[in-house]
Scaffold this active site. Structure first.
Site, PDB file in Angstrom:
ATOM      1  N   HIS A 218     102.197  66.451 -31.109  1.00 18.82           N
ATOM      2  CA  HIS A 218     101.123  66.849 -32.027  1.00 18.82           C
ATOM      3  C   HIS A 218     101.488  68.190 -32.667  1.00 18.82           C
ATOM      4  O   HIS A 218     101.919  69.116 -31.970  1.00 18.82           O
ATOM      5  CB  HIS A 218      99.806  66.975 -31.243  1.00 18.82           C
ATOM      6  CG  HIS A 218      98.651  67.302 -32.128  1.00 18.82           C
ATOM      7  ND1 HIS A 218      98.038  66.369 -32.931  1.00 18.82           N
ATOM      8  CD2 HIS A 218      98.018  68.479 -32.370  1.00 18.82           C
ATOM      9  CE1 HIS A 218      97.075  66.953 -33.621  1.00 18.82           C
ATOM     10  NE2 HIS A 218      97.041  68.230 -33.301  1.00 18.82           N
TER      11      HIS A 218
ATOM     12  N   ASN B   6     102.746  62.003 -26.393  1.00 20.08           N
ATOM     13  CA  ASN B   6     102.527  62.155 -27.838  1.00 20.08           C
ATOM     14  C   ASN B   6     103.045  63.509 -28.273  1.00 20.08           C
ATOM     15  O   ASN B   6     103.117  64.446 -27.474  1.00 20.08           O
ATOM     16  CB  ASN B   6     101.023  62.048 -28.156  1.00 20.08           C
ATOM     17  CG  ASN B   6     100.740  62.118 -29.650  1.00 20.08           C
ATOM     18  OD1 ASN B   6     101.489  61.563 -30.457  1.00 20.08           O
ATOM     19  ND2 ASN B   6      99.680  62.813 -30.027  1.00 20.08           N
TER      20      ASN B   6
ATOM     21  N   MET C  36     100.077  56.219 -36.035  1.00 21.02           N
ATOM     22  CA  MET C  36      98.850  56.660 -36.699  1.00 21.02           C
ATOM     23  C   MET C  36      97.589  55.902 -36.278  1.00 21.02           C
ATOM     24  O   MET C  36      96.578  55.986 -36.948  1.00 21.02           O
ATOM     25  CB  MET C  36      99.032  56.593 -38.230  1.00 21.02           C
ATOM     26  CG  MET C  36     100.130  57.526 -38.737  1.00 21.02           C
ATOM     27  SD  MET C  36      99.999  59.226 -38.104  1.00 21.02           S
ATOM     28  CE  MET C  36      98.611  59.809 -39.074  1.00 21.02           C
TER      29      MET C  36
ATOM     30  N   GLY D  73     109.581  58.493 -39.188  1.00 18.94           N
ATOM     31  CA  GLY D  73     110.443  58.293 -38.027  1.00 18.94           C
ATOM     32  C   GLY D  73     111.417  59.409 -37.713  1.00 18.94           C
ATOM     33  O   GLY D  73     112.426  59.177 -37.037  1.00 18.94           O
ATOM     34  N   SER D  74     111.120  60.641 -38.151  1.00 17.48           N
ATOM     35  CA  SER D  74     112.077  61.709 -37.824  1.00 17.48           C
ATOM     36  C   SER D  74     112.068  62.016 -36.321  1.00 17.48           C
ATOM     37  O   SER D  74     113.116  62.333 -35.743  1.00 17.48           O
ATOM     38  CB  SER D  74     111.816  62.973 -38.642  1.00 17.48           C
ATOM     39  OG  SER D  74     110.696  63.659 -38.173  1.00 17.48           O
TER      40      SER D  74
ATOM     41  N   LEU E 242      94.824  55.142 -32.961  1.00 15.46           N
ATOM     42  CA  LEU E 242      94.432  55.590 -31.616  1.00 15.46           C
ATOM     43  C   LEU E 242      94.762  54.472 -30.628  1.00 15.46           C
ATOM     44  O   LEU E 242      94.653  53.297 -30.955  1.00 15.46           O
ATOM     45  CB  LEU E 242      92.921  55.839 -31.577  1.00 15.46           C
ATOM     46  CG  LEU E 242      92.415  56.993 -32.431  1.00 15.46           C
ATOM     47  CD1 LEU E 242      90.889  57.045 -32.386  1.00 15.46           C
ATOM     48  CD2 LEU E 242      93.018  58.299 -31.944  1.00 15.46           C
TER      49      LEU E 242
END
Ligand code: GRF
Length: 196
Positions: free
Chosen positions: A117, A115, A98, A14-15, A100
């Site tokens: 990435h 998102n 984590m 959760g950073s 889809l």
């Protein structure tokens, strides 16, 4: 102007969730509020982070949606969708989520799901993107905030941040350096989307 409503989906540490919450609190993202954290892992540290900040948490354990050995994604996502619709989000941020997302959820919130990435997309989609960059012998890598579409890590790029790959970098050292850039990139993307 009404504050933009942000829902966050996360599965772990959760950073990025905390970085977004801090940026809202310190008005780096002046025009937003987090309306809920959705988490599929009941033991994830991110849940405590949300509770400490008084942010509503919605825990939908994905491992309870097993039909035999198979994950019943449709049933899980029906619950998740119901929960998301109830929050009326302007934006949904995946922050270390984590699983889809299936088409039903993606189509319910077109151009509203973001998102983060840890690579310079379109390079190194999927898992362990930092290791993929190291294994490919790249000189630089980075992180990308992008819109979520049905194709994995392929939606429109909103913000990227870069870093050089140093001699001696490991997957861990690189991941840690990228994480700070992820926090900045998510803040910048949301600031732009939510207005200032
Ligand atoms: C980050 O590296 C993010 O890019 C990836 O998962 C990790 C989540 O970290 N999608 P955290 O839970 O936000 O600390």
């Amino acid at each position: 102007m009404a504050l933009k409503r942000i829902a966050i989906l996360a599965s772990g540490r959760g950073s990025n969730f905390s970085a977004i919450a801090n940026a809202i609190q310190t008005k780096k993202i002046p025009n937003a509020k987090i309306v809920g954290l959705m988490c599929n892992k009941p033991e994830a540290p991110v849940i405590q982070e949300a509770k400490l900040r008084g942010i509503p948490t919605f825990i939908i354990p994905s491992n309870e949606f097993k039909a035999g050995v198979k994950f019943d994604r449709a049933a899980y996502e029906e619950r998740l969708l119901e929960c998301l619709l109830g929050l009326h989000p302007d934006f949904i941020c995946l922050a270390g989520y984590m699983l889809l997302l299936g088409p039903r959820i993606i189509q319910s919130f077109p151009e509203k799901i973001l998102n983060i990435h840890p690579s310079l997309l379109p390079k190194f989609k999927g898992l362990r993107a930092q290791k993929q960059a190291l294994d490919a012998g790249e000189k630089e890598t980075g992180c990308t905030v992008h819109l979520v579409t049905e194709e994995l890590d392929a939606g429109k790029t909103l913000v990227q941040r870069k870093t050089l790959i140093e001699p001696g970098d490991t997957e861990e050292s690189l991941s840690l350096r990228l994480l700070n850039l992820e926090h900045e990139a998510y803040t910048e993307a949301l600031r732009a989307l939510c207005g200032s």
